[in-house]
Scaffold this active site. Sequence first.
Site, PDB file in Angstrom:
ATOM      1  N   GLY A  31      33.071  -6.711   4.866  1.00  0.00           N
ATOM      2  CA  GLY A  31      34.395  -7.089   4.378  1.00  0.00           C
ATOM      3  C   GLY A  31      34.375  -8.281   3.447  1.00  0.00           C
ATOM      4  O   GLY A  31      33.326  -8.663   2.932  1.00  0.00           O
ATOM      5  N   HIS A  37      30.475  -5.417  -3.778  1.00  0.00           N
ATOM      6  CA  HIS A  37      30.757  -4.320  -2.840  1.00  0.00           C
ATOM      7  C   HIS A  37      31.381  -3.126  -3.576  1.00  0.00           C
ATOM      8  O   HIS A  37      31.026  -1.976  -3.331  1.00  0.00           O
ATOM      9  CB  HIS A  37      31.765  -4.768  -1.778  1.00  0.00           C
ATOM     10  CG  HIS A  37      31.319  -5.891  -0.896  1.00  0.00           C
ATOM     11  ND1 HIS A  37      31.854  -7.146  -0.977  1.00  0.00           N
ATOM     12  CD2 HIS A  37      30.392  -5.942   0.094  1.00  0.00           C
ATOM     13  CE1 HIS A  37      31.300  -7.928  -0.069  1.00  0.00           C
ATOM     14  NE2 HIS A  37      30.390  -7.232   0.594  1.00  0.00           N
ATOM     15  N   GLY A 147      23.074  -3.036  -1.822  1.00  0.00           N
ATOM     16  CA  GLY A 147      22.928  -3.839  -3.029  1.00  0.00           C
ATOM     17  C   GLY A 147      21.550  -4.485  -3.113  1.00  0.00           C
ATOM     18  O   GLY A 147      21.024  -4.993  -2.115  1.00  0.00           O
TER      19      GLY A 147
END
Length: 288
Positions: A31, A37, A147
């Site tokens: 989050g 993201h 990532g």
Amino acid sequence: MQVLTSTTAVQSRALDLRASERSIGLVPTMGALHEGHLSLVRAARRENDVVLVSLFVNPTQFGPTEDLARYPRDLEGDRQKLEDEGADILWRPPAEEVYPPGYQTYIRVEDLETRLDGATRPGHFRGVATVVSKLFHVCLPHRAYFGQKDAAQVAVIRRLAQDLNFPLRVVVCPIVREPDGLAMSSRNAYLSPADRQAATVLYRSLQAAVSLYHAGSHAAESLRQCLIAAISSEPRAKLDYAAAVDPDTLQPLDQVTRPTLLAVAAWFGGTRLIDNAVVAPRAHSLLP
Ligand code: PAJ
């Protein structure tokens, strides 16, 4: 976008999707979503029928003195961003569903978990490997997106996916940066204005080492010393590590004769930031 909390609801949805031959792209997150993201969500959107994003601040990957309690949280902002990106399912399980009372099963990637961030954060990669394995079992993705920013995490996840025969493809997406080069991170929000400014030294250290490499300096130790010198020139930065390693095994290399991960970590006040770049001999960089 459907917002689910229940593990069994997500798993039965995933089973239904698989039965109807719809491909599932999973984007695991904690989050406080930023463009880094969202770049994973976009890649998943391009390549799958259904995009499932998990949002779980995983307690087992935080050490006892780390920032679990104050880790940034913005559920409504995150929900809106994911809706805008066209995600199909947001799964945000409560901690008791992921780790119910009596929980005692953990995944350890034995050598990799001790390297780079694992050396500074004992137990961190055990927590990451455990939760990611659980996310894979519940979400049953065809592709899972991570990532390159967290290069050691990528090595751990690739290894566990292979070792445990998960039938999925690990997709790694490039590092997304702020205009001044700082790699985007949820933890950048902790930085004071002076530390935010100083933190650009990580990217500048990597640029210096990559330039040195292209100028003909192929000894790993000289690249490492270049990283250390650059970071040490910033008084607000406290070096954690600077490494030139194999991207898969994370073991130190002598010479750049194959793709080499240059990885750095430093503290700015109470905040630890990481960054990396890969250098490769020309013959390697021409490979697909
Ligand atoms: P989190 O830090 O929320 O990151 C979620 C994903 O976003 C990771 O794969 C991370 O590498 C990627 N990411 C973060 N910043 C990025 C950037 N600047 N550019 C590109 N990608 C970026 O990493 C975790 O959560 C957790 O360890 C998790 C895998 C969810 C397990 O709990």
